[in-house]
Enzyme design. Structure first.
Site, PDB file in Angstrom:
ATOM      1  N   LYS A 285       1.019  -0.639   0.113  1.00 33.58           N
ATOM      2  CA  LYS A 285       0.564   0.179   0.014  1.00 33.58           C
ATOM      3  C   LYS A 285       0.707   1.599  -0.034  1.00 33.58           C
ATOM      4  O   LYS A 285       2.056   1.472   0.809  1.00 33.58           O
ATOM      5  CB  LYS A 285      -0.818   0.333   1.350  1.00 33.58           C
ATOM      6  CG  LYS A 285      -1.804  -1.001   1.245  1.00 33.58           C
ATOM      7  CD  LYS A 285      -2.554  -0.980   2.475  1.00 33.58           C
ATOM      8  CE  LYS A 285      -3.780  -1.820   3.130  1.00 33.58           C
ATOM      9  NZ  LYS A 285      -4.899  -1.659   1.789  1.00 33.58           N
ATOM     10  N   ARG A 359      -9.895 -11.813   2.147  1.00 34.39           N
ATOM     11  CA  ARG A 359     -11.134 -12.859   2.223  1.00 34.39           C
ATOM     12  C   ARG A 359      -9.928 -13.850   2.086  1.00 34.39           C
ATOM     13  O   ARG A 359     -10.996 -15.160   1.939  1.00 34.39           O
ATOM     14  CB  ARG A 359     -11.101 -12.075   0.867  1.00 34.39           C
ATOM     15  CG  ARG A 359      -9.996 -12.507  -0.584  1.00 34.39           C
ATOM     16  CD  ARG A 359     -10.699 -11.734  -2.129  1.00 34.39           C
ATOM     17  NE  ARG A 359     -10.691 -10.220  -1.175  1.00 34.39           N
ATOM     18  CZ  ARG A 359     -10.946  -8.933  -2.336  1.00 34.39           C
ATOM     19  NH1 ARG A 359     -11.547 -10.053  -3.352  1.00 34.39           N
ATOM     20  NH2 ARG A 359     -11.270  -8.314  -2.191  1.00 34.39           N
TER      21      ARG A 359
HETATM   22  N1  BES Z   1      -7.976  -3.640   4.508  1.00 38.42           N
HETATM   23  C1  BES Z   1      -7.937  -3.550   3.212  1.00 38.42           C
HETATM   24  C2  BES Z   1      -9.313  -2.966   3.016  1.00 38.42           C
HETATM   25  C3  BES Z   1      -9.136  -0.850   3.846  1.00 38.42           C
HETATM   26  C4  BES Z   1      -9.536  -0.807   3.082  1.00 38.42           C
HETATM   27  C5  BES Z   1      -9.925  -1.260   5.308  1.00 38.42           C
HETATM   28  C6  BES Z   1      -9.545   0.982   3.311  1.00 38.42           C
HETATM   29  C7  BES Z   1     -10.495   0.381   5.682  1.00 38.42           C
HETATM   30  C8  BES Z   1      -9.571   0.950   4.936  1.00 38.42           C
HETATM   31  C9  BES Z   1      -8.136  -4.330   2.219  1.00 38.42           C
HETATM   32  O1  BES Z   1      -7.392  -5.440   3.131  1.00 38.42           O
HETATM   33  C10 BES Z   1      -7.366  -4.141   1.134  1.00 38.42           C
HETATM   34  O2  BES Z   1      -6.446  -3.771   0.682  1.00 38.42           O
HETATM   35  N2  BES Z   1      -8.865  -3.958  -0.189  1.00 38.42           N
HETATM   36  C11 BES Z   1      -8.370  -4.245  -1.852  1.00 38.42           C
HETATM   37  C12 BES Z   1      -8.375  -4.737  -2.723  1.00 38.42           C
HETATM   38  C13 BES Z   1      -8.195  -5.175  -3.713  1.00 38.42           C
HETATM   39  C14 BES Z   1      -6.669  -5.195  -3.527  1.00 38.42           C
HETATM   40  C15 BES Z   1      -9.117  -5.760  -4.471  1.00 38.42           C
HETATM   41  C16 BES Z   1      -9.082  -2.346  -1.250  1.00 38.42           C
HETATM   42  O3  BES Z   1      -9.856  -2.374  -1.643  1.00 38.42           O
HETATM   43  O4  BES Z   1      -8.321  -1.645  -2.102  1.00 38.42           O
HETATM   44 ZN    ZN Z   2      -5.245  -5.805   2.265  1.00 37.31          ZN
END
Ligand code: BES
Ligand code: ZN
Ligand code: ZN
Length: 511
Positions: A285, A359
């Site tokens: 990230k 997931r």
């Molecule tokens: N933990 C994140 C989701 C999240 C984003 C929680 C902002 C709280 C605030 C999750 O693990 C994630 O990074 N999801 C990605 C999935 C994508 C890579 C398919 C997302 O939502 O961008």
């Molecule tokens: Zn994530």
């Protein structure tokens, strides 16, 4: 909990006396309702104005008070002549709008914020309310007092020490409503605290220790799988996500059995995402997006907090809580894009994005629940997708459900709890986006992100009635907003308890 030196919620008591009759109170708070011809004073105000010399109408006009929910006008008491309680230092007029439960929850939070560092507040805010109003008010008072810190010199401010809800009957039914509210608000408080603990203290083993404490204090059964047991039993998603961290993963299981349970007592499984820090892994990230990722275990914290409170709300069904806990780290041993993991029970996922880790761990826990716990209903709660924030913003959570009655129960509980949840569709046409060239599914199927994530999880629910709460956007509040304090909200704990305290939490659900 091993969290030294935190602020505590106020003690709350009921009294049939008028607020001015509560000895030792340094503040008295009375309600102000909105009306067609300006604000009107609520119960307790007449007794107050009998004792103090105050031109209340001039005061309210000066502050342009309307009685709208959450508005607070405070005025010092300078002369103590003629007072029943000569400790009184100030009076507060608290806007309660129309006096609905939502109004009272918000008014309670506003009052709590305005009375920080005071000793005792006596208030007639509960005098006009039924049990639902009393409960909402108490939730607001407790959660509006919430604080968390790791300051060497202690908290910046202290919640009011004691609140006396005056002018109400202290009959056993009212006392019970108060106890319920304290259990619910306490669960919200615990979920927030767990989410705010920094990730250098909070790793999967730490989560398991908290679960063991909760099991001990609430009389629950507990089991924890370490990384070796997880690998041996085929939890490939949890092991894969956790393999890059120096802090190995855990799976936590807590079991609650209600008093007088029989063989056919319904059984609910709650699964909470327990990522104690989400760097994104090798699909890393950006720095800004990583900032709040210690809170990526909010779903797991919600499940622990709910399990802790089930006995206090006299939940009538069996509940098993599962928290797959892992740290999604970057290292030489981290899972790679293109890796394939084998989940509990054998289904495989191609890891096309290591940041879609939630997931992967949730899938193992859901599959385990279906095969080993065999519940009647599955509910999961997870900070799963950033897409949910785009869809619904930061004041409403999203959920999906495969069962109409369960969907109604969850939406109703969320609304009553002050944690609104909006139902999203499981669009069958997007199912094909999950296809992978090498595995049963792709973990990052693309948009619409919240829906494809839910469709991914549905494959692990064994056709059971299932609800999936995606709380990514509401796990965090950017500002103090009523009972939500800026930072972690613990969103979901109150909604789930409002559901699980019903006499028939599975009414109408196809089991
Ligand atoms: N933990 C994140 C989701 C999240 C984003 C929680 C902002 C709280 C605030 C999750 O693990 C994630 O990074 N999801 C990605 C999935 C994508 C890579 C398919 C997302 O939502 O961008
Ligand atoms: Zn994530
Ligand atoms: Zn995550």
């Amino acid at each position: 909990m091993a969290l030294p030196n935190q602020v505590s919620p106020p003690q709350i008591a009921l009294s049939s006396a008028a607020p001015t009759g509560v000895l030792g109170a340094d503040a008295v708070a009375v309600p102000l309702l909105t009306g067609d011809e300006g604000p009107t004073l609520g119960p307790g105000a007449a007794e107050l104005l009998d004792e103090i010399d105050l031109d209340v109408f001039a005061l309210l006009e000066h502050h342009k008070a309307t009685g709208k929910t959450g508005e607070v006008v405070e005025h010092p008491v300078l002369s103590r002549e003629g007072l029943t309680n000569d400790g009184l230092r100030s009076v507060l007029f608290v806007g309660v709008g129309q006096g609905s439960p939502v109004d009272l929850r918000r008014a309670g939070a506003a009052l709590a914020r305005r009375t920080k560092n005071k000793e005792t507040v006596a208030t007639s805010l509960a005098a006009l309310s039924d049990d639902a109003g009393l409960r909402a008010l108490v939730e607001g008072l407790v959660l509006g007092s919430f604080g968390f810190h790791r300051r060497s010199e202690g908290a910046k401010e202290q919640p009011v020490n004691r609140v006396v809800l005056a002018g109400v009957s202290d009959a056993p039914e009212r006392q019970q409503a108060l106890e319920r509210a304290l259990a619910l608000a306490g669960a919200g408080w615990m979920a927030r605290t767990l989410a705010l603990v920094p990730a250098n203290e909070k790793n999967p083993a730490w989560m398991a220790e908290r679960a063991m404490e909760i099991a001990e204090s609430s009389g629950l059964k507990v089991r924890v799988w370490d990384e070796k047991q997880l690998a041996a039993e085929g939890f490939g998603g949890i092991v894969g996500v956790g393999q890059g961290s120096a802090n190995p993963p855990r799976l936590i299981r807590l079991d609650y059995t209600p008093r007088g349970a029989r063989r056919n007592t319904p059984h609910v499984v709650l699964v909470g995402k327990g990522i104690t820090f989400d760097t994104g892994g090798l699909s890393i990230k950006p720095a800004e997006a990583m900032m709040n990722m210690k809170r990526d275990m909010t779903g797991g914290g919600v499940v622990l907090a709910v399990m802790c409170a089930l006995a206090d709300v006299d939940c009538p069904v069996r509940v098993t809580g599962l928290v797959p806990a892992a740290e999604n780290a970057v290292s030489g041993s981290a899972i790679r894009p293109g890796d394939v993991v084998r989940h509990y029970g054998g289904r495989t996922s191609e890891v096309r994005n290591t940041d879609a880790e939630g997931r992967l761990v949730m899938a193992d826990a859901l599959a385990y629940a279906v095969s080993e716990v065999k519940p009647d209903v599955l509910v999961d709660v997870a900070t799963l997708t950033g897409a949910m924030k785009v869809a619904l913003g930061q004041r409403t959570g999203g959920f999906f459900s495969t069962d109409e009655a369960l969907a109604d129960l969850i939406a109703t509980a969320g609304a009553a709890a002050g944690e609104p949840l909006w139902r999203m569709p499981l669009v069958e046409d997007y199912e094909e986006r999950l296809e992978s060239k090498v595995a049963d599914a792709d973990n990052a199927a693309g948009g619409p992100g919240a829906i494809t994530a839910a469709l991914f999880l549905r494959h692990f629910t064994g056709g059971l009635p299932w609800a999936h709460l995606d709380i990514a956007s509401v796990g965090d509040s950017p500002v103090d907003a009523f009972e939500w304090t800026s930072g972690a909200t613990g969103f979901g704990a109150r909604a789930l308890l409002h559901w699980l305290e019903l006499r028939e939490p599975l009414a109408g659900v196809t089991t």
